[in-house]
Design a protein around this motif. Structure first.
Motif, PDB file in Angstrom:
ATOM      1  N   UNK A  58       0.929  -1.297   0.017  1.00  0.00           N
ATOM      2  CA  UNK A  58      -0.205  -0.210   0.010  1.00  0.00           C
ATOM      3  C   UNK A  58       0.736   1.087  -0.021  1.00  0.00           C
ATOM      4  N   UNK A  59       1.936   1.270   0.690  1.00  0.00           N
ATOM      5  CA  UNK A  59       2.962   2.441   0.692  1.00  0.00           C
ATOM      6  C   UNK A  59       3.504   2.572  -0.353  1.00  0.00           C
ATOM      7  N   UNK A  60       3.977   1.591  -1.066  1.00  0.00           N
ATOM      8  CA  UNK A  60       4.469   1.639  -2.393  1.00  0.00           C
ATOM      9  C   UNK A  60       3.821   2.110  -3.487  1.00  0.00           C
ATOM     10  N   UNK A  61       2.350   1.665  -3.452  1.00  0.00           N
ATOM     11  CA  UNK A  61       1.496   2.267  -4.383  1.00  0.00           C
ATOM     12  C   UNK A  61       1.238   3.669  -4.180  1.00  0.00           C
ATOM     13  N   UNK A  62       1.250   4.008  -2.816  1.00  0.00           N
ATOM     14  CA  UNK A  62       0.821   5.543  -2.624  1.00  0.00           C
ATOM     15  C   UNK A  62       1.895   6.341  -3.378  1.00  0.00           C
ATOM     16  N   UNK A  63       3.295   5.965  -3.311  1.00  0.00           N
ATOM     17  CA  UNK A  63       4.447   6.608  -3.879  1.00  0.00           C
ATOM     18  C   UNK A  63       4.204   6.672  -5.591  1.00  0.00           C
ATOM     19  N   UNK A  64       3.564   5.501  -6.016  1.00  0.00           N
ATOM     20  CA  UNK A  64       3.229   5.343  -7.678  1.00  0.00           C
ATOM     21  C   UNK A  64       2.214   6.580  -7.858  1.00  0.00           C
ATOM     22  N   UNK A  65       1.366   6.716  -6.965  1.00  0.00           N
ATOM     23  CA  UNK A  65       0.228   7.823  -7.189  1.00  0.00           C
ATOM     24  C   UNK A  65       1.023   8.936  -7.264  1.00  0.00           C
ATOM     25  N   UNK A  66       1.845   9.110  -6.184  1.00  0.00           N
ATOM     26  CA  UNK A  66       2.274  10.506  -6.217  1.00  0.00           C
ATOM     27  C   UNK A  66       3.228  10.976  -7.450  1.00  0.00           C
ATOM     28  N   UNK A  67       3.807   9.865  -7.749  1.00  0.00           N
ATOM     29  CA  UNK A  67       4.686  10.002  -8.969  1.00  0.00           C
ATOM     30  C   UNK A  67       3.799  10.122 -10.293  1.00  0.00           C
ATOM     31  N   UNK A  68       2.801   9.548 -10.490  1.00  0.00           N
ATOM     32  CA  UNK A  68       1.780   9.571 -11.462  1.00  0.00           C
ATOM     33  C   UNK A  68       1.207  10.919 -11.417  1.00  0.00           C
ATOM     34  N   UNK A  69       0.595  11.637 -10.399  1.00  0.00           N
ATOM     35  CA  UNK A  69       0.136  12.832 -10.295  1.00  0.00           C
ATOM     36  C   UNK A  69       1.148  13.775 -10.629  1.00  0.00           C
ATOM     37  N   UNK A 117      -2.593   6.879 -14.218  1.00  0.00           N
ATOM     38  CA  UNK A 117      -2.945   7.266 -12.817  1.00  0.00           C
ATOM     39  C   UNK A 117      -3.957   6.719 -12.040  1.00  0.00           C
ATOM     40  N   UNK A 118      -5.300   6.528 -13.079  1.00  0.00           N
ATOM     41  CA  UNK A 118      -6.235   5.939 -12.633  1.00  0.00           C
ATOM     42  C   UNK A 118      -6.234   4.570 -12.347  1.00  0.00           C
TER      43      UNK A 118
END
Length: 246
Positions: A58-69, A117-118
């Motif tokens: 979950x923490x890794x994917x949160x970083x992915x979201x930030x990177x995508x945003x 991102x979606x």
């Protein structure tokens, strides 16, 4: 060896107490709650690992979201700057045409990045749900372990209370046998798996359950009252009583 019949009967009382102590020790080792607690503890360890893995994912994917945003925002900012320059007519017709082409390219790139991102956000939602589910499962097992631990402690306390009472009675009974008889009793108990003395009941040894043969029966019948008798089969001390059938 010889011993007063009263002492022999007292030895049966001692054996009953030792047998009860053995039963209580076995009961303590084999409490059903211990197996339940062991199973729950294993589940707790497994769920702890699963929670750690789920939280890490979950923490890794949160970083992915930030990177995508950030990637989407970068394209949006560049497109906004180009649109401002295009609206202001800054540059030569060739430059303006190039900016228009770049805007179209940026729009396509923004759409791609927003789709990515979606997808990341959808995956993040699944991972958050998995984490919440694992944490709930672990919390349930944690609560179960607390309950089982309390049950175990209560059961053990109850057994220990009875064991202490029986041990106190043993301390009162044992000295009455005398040193020699008590020594023999302890030696036989060690050799015979805890059961040293048994009553002769209806011509059967209370230790092994076998019926005396004719010669043994005659030997028991004719032996002096104070003689310590042993079973020929199991080698336990056999005490004669009014129920012996002699």
């Amino acid at each position: 060896m010889n011993a007063d019949l009263a002492k022999q009967w007292r030895m049966l009382d001692l054996q009953a107490l030792d047998t009860r102590l053995t039963q209580l020790a076995h009961k303590k080792r084999m409490l059903p709650v211990l197996a339940e607690l062991e199973t729950a503890t294993k589940q707790q360890a497994e769920l702890f690992e699963e929670v750690v893995l789920a939280r890490t994912a979950a923490q890794d994917v949160e970083r992915e979201i930030t990177k995508a945003e950030d990637a989407v925002q970068l394209v949006r900012d560049r497109a906004a700057r180009n649109q401002q320059r295009l609206d202001a007519g800054q540059g030569s017709p060739k430059d303006l045409q190039g900016m228009q082409h770049e805007l179209e390219t940026l729009a396509r790139r923004q759409a791609e990045l927003e789709d990515e991102e979606l997808a990341v956000m959808e995956r993040a939602e699944e991972l958050r749900a998995t984490l919440a589910r694992r944490e709930a499962q672990k919390a349930e097992v944690d609560e179960k372990i607390v309950s089982l631990t309390n049950q175990r402690d209560e059961a053990i306390a109850e057994i220990d209370k009875e064991s202490n009472s029986v041990a106190a009675q043993r301390d009162q009974v044992a000295p009455g046998l005398g040193a020699d008889l008590l020594g023999l009793y302890e030696k036989v108990r060690e050799q015979c798996g805890g059961l040293a003395a048994a009553a002769l009941t209806q011509r059967r040894c209370g230790g092994c359950g076998l019926e005396l043969n004719a010669s043994e029966l005659a030997r028991f019948r004719n032996a002096p009252e104070n003689e310590i008798l042993r079973c020929e089969d199991c080698r336990r001390i056999v005490v004669r009583t009014s129920e012996s059938g002699l």
